[in-house]
Design an enzyme around this catalytic site. Structure first.
Site, PDB file in Angstrom:
ATOM      1  N   ASN A  46       0.838  -1.185   0.000  1.00 35.22           N
ATOM      2  CA  ASN A  46       0.000   0.000   0.000  1.00 35.22           C
ATOM      3  C   ASN A  46       0.883   1.249   0.000  1.00 35.22           C
ATOM      4  O   ASN A  46       1.988   1.261   0.556  1.00 35.22           O
ATOM      5  CB  ASN A  46      -1.015  -0.003   1.142  1.00 35.22           C
ATOM      6  CG  ASN A  46      -0.442  -0.209   2.517  1.00 35.22           C
ATOM      7  OD1 ASN A  46       0.529  -0.935   2.706  1.00 35.22           O
ATOM      8  ND2 ASN A  46      -1.064   0.404   3.510  1.00 35.22           N
ATOM      9  N   ILE A  47       0.399   2.275  -0.683  1.00 33.09           N
ATOM     10  CA  ILE A  47       1.140   3.520  -0.855  1.00 33.09           C
ATOM     11  C   ILE A  47       0.190   4.662  -0.525  1.00 33.09           C
ATOM     12  O   ILE A  47      -0.759   4.916  -1.256  1.00 33.09           O
ATOM     13  CB  ILE A  47       1.667   3.656  -2.299  1.00 33.09           C
ATOM     14  CG1 ILE A  47       2.525   2.439  -2.657  1.00 33.09           C
ATOM     15  CG2 ILE A  47       2.444   4.961  -2.463  1.00 33.09           C
ATOM     16  CD1 ILE A  47       2.808   2.300  -4.141  1.00 33.09           C
ATOM     17  N   GLU A  48       0.452   5.313   0.615  1.00 33.02           N
ATOM     18  CA  GLU A  48      -0.418   6.394   1.061  1.00 33.02           C
ATOM     19  C   GLU A  48      -0.007   7.726   0.448  1.00 33.02           C
ATOM     20  O   GLU A  48       1.093   7.874  -0.093  1.00 33.02           O
ATOM     21  CB  GLU A  48      -0.395   6.489   2.589  1.00 33.02           C
ATOM     22  CG  GLU A  48      -0.975   5.265   3.247  1.00 33.02           C
ATOM     23  CD  GLU A  48      -0.960   5.319   4.755  1.00 33.02           C
ATOM     24  OE1 GLU A  48      -1.645   4.481   5.359  1.00 33.02           O
ATOM     25  OE2 GLU A  48      -0.265   6.179   5.348  1.00 33.02           O
ATOM     26  N   CYS A  57      -4.043   0.692  -2.498  1.00 36.12           N
ATOM     27  CA  CYS A  57      -3.908  -0.520  -1.681  1.00 36.12           C
ATOM     28  C   CYS A  57      -2.884  -1.485  -2.279  1.00 36.12           C
ATOM     29  O   CYS A  57      -2.590  -1.459  -3.477  1.00 36.12           O
ATOM     30  CB  CYS A  57      -5.252  -1.221  -1.579  1.00 36.12           C
ATOM     31  SG  CYS A  57      -6.534  -0.246  -0.770  1.00 36.12           S
ATOM     32  N   GLU A  59      -3.181  -4.712  -2.850  1.00 41.47           N
ATOM     33  CA  GLU A  59      -3.742  -5.632  -3.834  1.00 41.47           C
ATOM     34  C   GLU A  59      -3.802  -4.981  -5.213  1.00 41.47           C
ATOM     35  O   GLU A  59      -3.425  -5.599  -6.213  1.00 41.47           O
ATOM     36  CB  GLU A  59      -5.161  -6.066  -3.416  1.00 41.47           C
ATOM     37  CG  GLU A  59      -5.208  -6.780  -2.083  1.00 41.47           C
ATOM     38  CD  GLU A  59      -5.436  -5.855  -0.892  1.00 41.47           C
ATOM     39  OE1 GLU A  59      -6.030  -6.317   0.088  1.00 41.47           O
ATOM     40  OE2 GLU A  59      -5.018  -4.673  -0.940  1.00 41.47           O
ATOM     41  N   CYS A  90     -10.334  -4.458   0.639  1.00 40.12           N
ATOM     42  CA  CYS A  90     -11.434  -3.496   0.597  1.00 40.12           C
ATOM     43  C   CYS A  90     -12.303  -3.768  -0.638  1.00 40.12           C
ATOM     44  O   CYS A  90     -11.942  -4.566  -1.508  1.00 40.12           O
ATOM     45  CB  CYS A  90     -10.900  -2.067   0.572  1.00 40.12           C
ATOM     46  SG  CYS A  90     -10.153  -1.563  -1.001  1.00 40.12           S
ATOM     47  N   CYS A  93     -10.591  -3.115  -4.072  1.00 40.88           N
ATOM     48  CA  CYS A  93      -9.633  -4.165  -4.425  1.00 40.88           C
ATOM     49  C   CYS A  93     -10.349  -5.444  -4.853  1.00 40.88           C
ATOM     50  O   CYS A  93      -9.921  -6.116  -5.782  1.00 40.88           O
ATOM     51  CB  CYS A  93      -8.689  -4.439  -3.265  1.00 40.88           C
ATOM     52  SG  CYS A  93      -7.488  -3.118  -3.021  1.00 40.88           S
TER      53      CYS A  93
END
Length: 138
Positions: A46-48, A57, A59, A90, A93
């Protein structure tokens, strides 16, 4: 050509991908690993982003990496996070996974405490929207 699924290797790849997560806001690192039909492995974390809606996310990162390399079919996926129970994707995803898999595609959900749930994409997204739902006017 379907390959034998080495679930331990897939989980280990997801764990390694999790280490690369960029999570300065939530500190909730997630890793995912996909085995495609040809036996190639694709990972994602995941990359915020400070603009939270632009966060991606693990996935979807793994799926997008797979597609960027020319593959279009997921054979299996594993997802790992430091959650109280086995992590679950989620809704967004789940929809993206459904686009590149079959309803019976196996999914391994894990946490760091060795809790696991094996399920399928179809069980994660019953009645999912697909290209078969799109009609084109003639």
């Amino acid at each position: 050509m379907k390959q034998e699924i080495d679930w331990n290797a897939l989980k280990e790849a997801a764990l390694a991908a999790r280490q690369e997560a960029y999570v300065p806001y939530s500190s909730f690192a997630v890793g995912a690993a996909i085995l495609d039909e040809e036996g190639f492995l694709f990972t994602g974390c995941n990359i915020e982003n400070a603009s939270y809606g632009l966060t991606n996310c693990a996935e979807r990162t793994a799926v997008f990496s797979m597609v960027a390399k020319g593959s279009r079919k997921i054979q299996a996926i594993a997802v790992v996070a430091d959650s109280p129970t086995a992590i679950s994707p989620c809704g967004a995803c789940r929809q993206v996974l459904a686009e590149f898999s079959q309803a019976d595609t196996p999914v391994l959900l894990c946490n760091l405490s060795e809790d696991t749930v094996q399920t399928t994409v179809g069980d994660l997204l019953p009645y999912g929207f697909s290209k078969h739902d799109i009609t084109h006017a003639t």
